[in-house]
Design an enzyme around this catalytic site. Structure first.
Site, PDB file in Angstrom:
ATOM      1  N   PRO A  89     -77.763 -88.630  49.760  1.00  0.00           N
ATOM      2  CA  PRO A  89     -76.942 -88.926  50.943  1.00  0.00           C
ATOM      3  C   PRO A  89     -75.542 -89.418  50.563  1.00  0.00           C
ATOM      4  O   PRO A  89     -75.391 -90.187  49.613  1.00  0.00           O
ATOM      5  CB  PRO A  89     -77.732 -90.054  51.631  1.00  0.00           C
ATOM      6  CG  PRO A  89     -78.433 -90.749  50.517  1.00  0.00           C
ATOM      7  CD  PRO A  89     -78.733 -89.695  49.473  1.00  0.00           C
ATOM      8  N   CYS A 110     -45.339 -81.467  56.958  1.00  0.00           N
ATOM      9  CA  CYS A 110     -44.692 -80.283  57.540  1.00  0.00           C
ATOM     10  C   CYS A 110     -45.677 -79.148  57.745  1.00  0.00           C
ATOM     11  O   CYS A 110     -45.612 -78.108  57.059  1.00  0.00           O
ATOM     12  CB  CYS A 110     -43.551 -79.834  56.636  1.00  0.00           C
ATOM     13  SG  CYS A 110     -42.275 -81.059  56.537  1.00  0.00           S
TER      14      CYS A 110
END
Ligand code: PLP
Length: 429
Positions: free
Chosen positions: A274, A355
């Site tokens: 996990p 950007c």
């Protein structure tokens, strides 16, 4: 997010007000709760106690050394998928006896390193890898302990980029051919086939795929044993889901209910890998609003965390709760339904300075009015957040802080411009 709660309209991590952390360490900032990390690890350990499992925390979800050390100190092993992750696990205090080595493309050097470090299980994903590992082990005069990773052809339906057990993905050996592959290496001098492995995908919000996967694994264990392999490990991987929106995730006990009977039937030792379940809701990303703007009929909140800090929204269309750290009195502190049109809010896109049009943390989210300097919390950011962070746009990666009760400490400092060019400086002519 039990260990992140609002008190007097201010978000706290355990007993520490988040604004105090933002002030001291700056933003964007990853904040983790030690109590949350340990509570989640304990939940898995307790749910599967009957099988005396090796819980191998998945380093890929968050490889911070201090988090890995906490895991090791509390009985966890590690699931690693590269030489780098093996280095992290060992540096944090892990032992090869509890490290499982996964990955479809291990290099010879990584195999050699894993064998030298005493990794107890290699999850092997193809015939080619099996033979390469066998040859490397033989050259070292040892036998590599192997779990054959099978693709059980189950659709847990996570996301096209995180489904790992549907036909045609690159992971594992086909369930139709894995028995022949196992038979072909009976008696191989460099290989000890000791386990069956599957990882069904991530995040999984139902126990049913595990029930079906475990049933298939039991058949394979029997088949492999019949041909003479000493199968001792049943590795059911990771993938347990967490609540990103409301309370949609299952407790570890629900997965245990369907996995434990299979473990009992085979008499194998259980291995679990996990990651998200332990660290996902143990961390948040704190950011500060830089500007707000309206354009093309849309409202934007531009804050200082970006896709390079948390890529999940743009990579997987993932949903993360985003909410002010100090919400005003006319909005709830923890809206039950954070996707609804909450009174006194308006829909905005929460975006970063990178950007790219794909640079966002949330789209069309109902948030109260925000101003320059306000702090925002992006929740459920502990897993696959910092682990997937990059320097894109030459942005410095965020700092990470671990909170324990009333105390807090840096577990990764904010990067500097010197860090940014460190690997290039000596090459500059
Ligand atoms: C083989 C394997 N094990 C474990 C994990 C951890 O998954 P999760 O963080 O969802 O538990 C992954 C995730 O991709 C994986 O590929």
């Amino acid at each position: 997010m039990d260990h992140f709660a609002y008190r007097d309209r201010t978000l706290l991590c355990e007993d520490v007000p988040v604004p105090e952390l933002a002030e001291k360490y700056g933003t964007p900032l990853y904040v983790y709760s030690e109590a949350a990390l340990l509570a989640r690890l304990t939940e898995v350990q307790t749910a599967f106690k009957a099988a005396d499992p090796i819980i191998a925390y998945s380093v890929k979800s968050n490889g911070n050394l201090s988090i890995c050390r906490l895991m090791a100190q509390h009985g966890s092993g590690f699931d690693v998928t590269s030489g780098g992750e093996l280095h992290r696990a060992l540096t944090a205090g892990g032992s090869g006896k509890k490290i499982v080595y996964a990955g479809v493309g291990k290099s010879d050097a990584e195999m050699r390193d894993g064998l030298a470090k005493g990794v107890f299980l290699f999850n092997v994903e193809s015939e080619a890898e099996l033979h390469a590992l066998g040859a490397v082990a033989q050259s070292l005069g040892v036998k590599a302990p192997v779990a054959l990773r099978v693709n059980p052809d189950l659709p847990p339906k996570t996301h096209a980029k995180t489904d790992t057990s549907v036909k045609g993905v690159k992971f594992g050996l086909d369930i139709e051919t894995v028995v022949d592959v196992a038979r072909s290496v009976v008696g191989h001098p460099g290989l000890a086939i000791v386990g069956v492995h599957m990882h069904l995908g991530s995040p999984i919000l139902s126990a049913e795929p595990y029930r079906q996967g475990a049933a298939k694994a039991v058949q394979l264990v029997k088949a492999f044993r019949e041909m003479g392999h000493d199968i001792r490990f049943l590795n059911m991987g990771g993938g347990f889901g967490i609540s990103y929106r409301k309370q949609e995730a299952l407790p570890a006990a629900a997965f245990a209910e369907v996995i434990l009977p299979a473990v009992k039937e085979t008499g194998c030792q259980l291995v679990l890998e996990p990651g998200r379940f332990i660290v996902g809701n143990s961390g948040i990303l704190v950011s500060r609003v830089v500007f707000t703007k309206e354009t093309g009929g849309k409202r934007y909140v531009i804050q200082d965390a970006a896709m390079n800090d948390l890529i999940r929204p743009t990579l997987y269309d993932s949903f993360h709760r985003v909410w002010p750290v100090t919400p005003a009195a006319d909005v709830p502190t923890w809206p039950e339904d954070c996707e609804a049109a909450i009174p006194n809010t308006q829909p905005v896109d929460v975006v970063g300075p990178v950007c790219e049009s794909g640079d966002f943390l949330a789209k069309g989210r109902h948030l109260p009015a925000l101003s320059r300097g306000d702090l925002l919390a992006t929740f459920s950011a502990g897993a696959y957040g910092m682990a997937m962070a990059s320097n894109y746009n030459s942005r410095l990666r965020a700092a990470e802080v671990l909170v324990t009760g009333r105390t807090h400490r840096l577990i990764r400092r904010r990067e500097t411009f010197a860090d940014l060019t460190a690997c290039e400086d000596d090459c500059l002519r």
